[in-house]
Design an enzyme around this catalytic site. Structure first.
Site, PDB file in Angstrom:
ATOM      1  N   ASP A 206       0.811  -1.214   0.000  1.00 38.83           N
ATOM      2  CA  ASP A 206       0.000   0.000   0.000  1.00 38.83           C
ATOM      3  C   ASP A 206       0.854   1.277   0.000  1.00 38.83           C
ATOM      4  O   ASP A 206       1.853   1.369   0.725  1.00 38.83           O
ATOM      5  CB  ASP A 206      -0.858  -0.015   1.278  1.00 38.83           C
ATOM      6  CG  ASP A 206      -1.855   1.121   1.341  1.00 38.83           C
ATOM      7  OD1 ASP A 206      -2.775   1.136   0.523  1.00 38.83           O
ATOM      8  OD2 ASP A 206      -1.701   2.001   2.220  1.00 38.83           O
ATOM      9  N   GLU A 273       1.561  -0.414  -4.962  1.00 25.57           N
ATOM     10  CA  GLU A 273       0.593   0.637  -5.270  1.00 25.57           C
ATOM     11  C   GLU A 273       1.394   1.945  -5.275  1.00 25.57           C
ATOM     12  O   GLU A 273       1.561   2.603  -4.261  1.00 25.57           O
ATOM     13  CB  GLU A 273      -0.524   0.719  -4.228  1.00 25.57           C
ATOM     14  CG  GLU A 273      -1.607   1.691  -4.693  1.00 25.57           C
ATOM     15  CD  GLU A 273      -2.240   2.542  -3.598  1.00 25.57           C
ATOM     16  OE1 GLU A 273      -3.230   3.220  -3.890  1.00 25.57           O
ATOM     17  OE2 GLU A 273      -1.735   2.568  -2.463  1.00 25.57           O
TER      18      GLU A 273
HETATM   19  C1  NOJ Z   1      -4.390   3.248  -0.564  1.00 23.02           C
HETATM   20  C2  NOJ Z   1      -5.547   2.329  -0.291  1.00 23.02           C
HETATM   21  O1  NOJ Z   1      -5.907   1.687  -1.482  1.00 23.02           O
HETATM   22  C3  NOJ Z   1      -6.648   3.187   0.288  1.00 23.02           C
HETATM   23  O2  NOJ Z   1      -7.870   2.492   0.375  1.00 23.02           O
HETATM   24  C4  NOJ Z   1      -6.202   3.691   1.631  1.00 23.02           C
HETATM   25  O3  NOJ Z   1      -7.171   4.578   2.156  1.00 23.02           O
HETATM   26  C5  NOJ Z   1      -4.871   4.444   1.515  1.00 23.02           C
HETATM   27  N1  NOJ Z   1      -3.910   3.768   0.677  1.00 23.02           N
HETATM   28  C6  NOJ Z   1      -4.254   4.608   2.881  1.00 23.02           C
HETATM   29  O4  NOJ Z   1      -3.767   3.369   3.345  1.00 23.02           O
END
Ligand code: NOJ
Length: 503
Positions: A206, A273
């Site tokens: 993430d 991500e």
């Molecule tokens: C990206 C995640 O996909 C999202 O859902 C989340 O709120 C943020 N990162 C913070 O972790």
């Protein structure tokens, strides 16, 4: 290619993202859970996908639905137990599916033991060095240490009882780790190992672009006019893309490579991500040969319905990544983005000038879902056909639209609450799935509890949600579901050389 001559499974895999809370509820409490997923493995398998990615299922106060982790090596009781994870891994592997977990390295929950210890410890202590605790500015330290905006509204800084401030990029309930602290590095090594030892085949990682901050945490330069509250954090080059993070990712890759050497037959994937909109050159930094195996390209998802823009998104990404030997990873939907049939049915979708691709847009009028459906089919077919791997998000195979009609007091996304509704947030793409037309079981989402009761789904489903029921679509050749099954069957036919099976 691997040492045994076959191609790594993930390079052209189709992966199905499950938003655990909204997929299937096996105990009738209105909240999706791990056992619900296990019962639906035959459905997932029937989609012809190679793997499943589960959003965070760890203990969490759920302020950001699991992206606020209070314990990285356990399961939230709402979702099940560690034994349920073991059963799910076994069920996936028995169906030839791999399973990816979601690891959150930028921040934890303010309820995590590490953060509670830090709050109880004095300024300058080892417990506080895991995070970014700083004194404030002003005569009494009453002003935040710098001017950084938070990603979901407001400032990144929150003041604690003894007067210091801590930094949290997303919400005050998600304090950022300081990755220059060796204790953080060591703890995450243990976390990765823990899940790999349990049979997990990889990790979606993430918010990697937020890991690492400029030393000294300097003020960011003033924003240009017109940059809104939610976009502001994306302009902070001192809090994003900071190069020190790449040492962390190289270290993670070493950890995973070492695990693979110790466990012949295991092929683990690390998927970043890394939000680098329209900057494949920046994306490339994360998929250097000794860092992540893959990183999502969001450029196709962000593109307007405009052929040259779509063409450019594909060409630029492939050219940049392939020139450097990296795999390309596509996605058109996820749990943070307005659903595709709605997005592409919006009137401004055809206009590259006015199109922002903004996932958190409040626009809910003049949407033509029939047009959006046709465009979604065309773009999805393209995404299945271009080289690379493809990540699907639950419900896109049913053609689900974004749901706007959610009462304010039922909205759960912190984006909505922290921006006082300026950002509608992401609840609309997280509505529990319709499996059947049976309204009494929340359209098949919930299996009744032992006493026969069925709890209200955690987010309200529209009354006509049954129109999208998976069971009905399965019997209809023209349905979106049938379309997806045909696409993945066609894609499998062209695969050569063979891929290994999960072990
Ligand atoms: C990206 C995640 O996909 C999202 O859902 C989340 O709120 C943020 N990162 C913070 O972790």
């Amino acid at each position: 290619m691997s040492a045994t001559g076959h191609q790594k499974w993930w390079r052209d895999a189709v992966v199905y993202q499950i938003y655990v809370r909204s997929f299937a509820d096996a105990d009738g409490d209105g909240i999706g859970d791990l056992r619900g997923i296990t019962t639906r493995i035959p459905y997932i398998s029937s989609l012809g996908v190679d793997a499943v990615w589960l959003t965070p299922f760890f203990p969490s106060p759920q302020r950001d639905h699991g992206y606020d982790v209070a314990d990285y090596v356990d399961v939230d009781p709402q979702y099940g137990t560690l034994a349920d994870v073991d059963d799910l891994v076994a069920a996936c592997h028995a169906h030839g599916l791999r399973l990816l977990a979601d690891i959150v390295p930028n921040h934890c929950s303010s309820e995590h033991r590490w953060f509670r210890d830090a709050l109880a410890a004095p300024p300058g202590s080892a417990a506080r060095r895991r995070f970014f605790f700083r004194d404030g500015r002003g005569d009494d330290g009453e002003l935040p240490p710098n001017n950084w905006p938070a990603a979901f509204g407001g400032s990144v800084w929150t003041r604690v009882a003894d007067g210091q401030w801590y930094l949290a990029t997303f919400t005050p309930w998600q304090p950022d780790f300081d990755w220059s602290d060796p204790a953080v590095v060591a703890d995450f090594d243990d976390i990765l190992r823990f899940w790999l030892d349990r049979g997990v085949d990889g990790f979606r990682v993430d918010a990697v672009t937020h890991v690492g901050k400029a030393p000294g945490l300097p003020d960011m330069p003033p924003l240009e006019d017109g940059v809104g509250e939610i976009a502001a954090a994306g302009h902070n080059s001192y809090g994003m893309y900071w190069p020190s993070a790449h040492n962390v990712w190289r270290h993670w890759r070493d950890t995973v490579d070492a695990f693979e050497c110790e466990h012949p037959g295991r092929e683990v994937v690390l998927v970043a991500e890394a939000y680098t909109a329209r900057r494949p050159d920046l994306l490339m930094d994360y998929v250097r040969p000794d860092e992540f195996h893959e990183a999502f390209s969001f450029d196709l998802m962000l593109a307007p319905w405009h052929a040259p823009s779509i063409h450019r998104a594909i060409d630029d990404t492939i050219a940049t990544l392939h020139a450097n030997g990296a795999a390309v990873t596509w996605t058109l939907n996820n749990h943070d983005t307005q659903r595709i049939v709605t997005r592409l049915g919006r009137p401004e979708a055809e206009d590259p000038e006015s199109w922002t691709g903004n996932a958190l847009s409040t626009t809910g009028t003049d949407i033509d879902l029939a047009v959006g459906d046709r465009r979604a089919r065309a773009l999805t077919a393209l995404a299945f056909a271009v080289p690379g791997s493809l990540y699907l998000y639950q419900g896109e195979e049913l053609g689900l639209p974004e749901v706007f009609d959610i009462p304010d007091d039922r909205r759960e996304d912190p984006v909505f609450h922290l921006t006082d509704g300026e950002g509608l947030g992401r609840d609309g793409c997280r509505i529990p799935l319709p499996w059947s037309t049976e309204a009494a079981t929340s359209f098949g989402f919930s299996t009744p509890a032992r006493d026969g009761s069925v709890g209200e789904p955690w987010l309200p489903q529209p009354v006509a949600w049954g129109d999208y029921a998976a069971a009905d679509q399965a019997a209809d050749d023209e349905s979106m579901l049938a379309f997806y099954r045909r696409l993945s069957a066609a894609r499998r036919l062209r695969r050569w050389p063979a891929r290994s099976s999960p072990s």
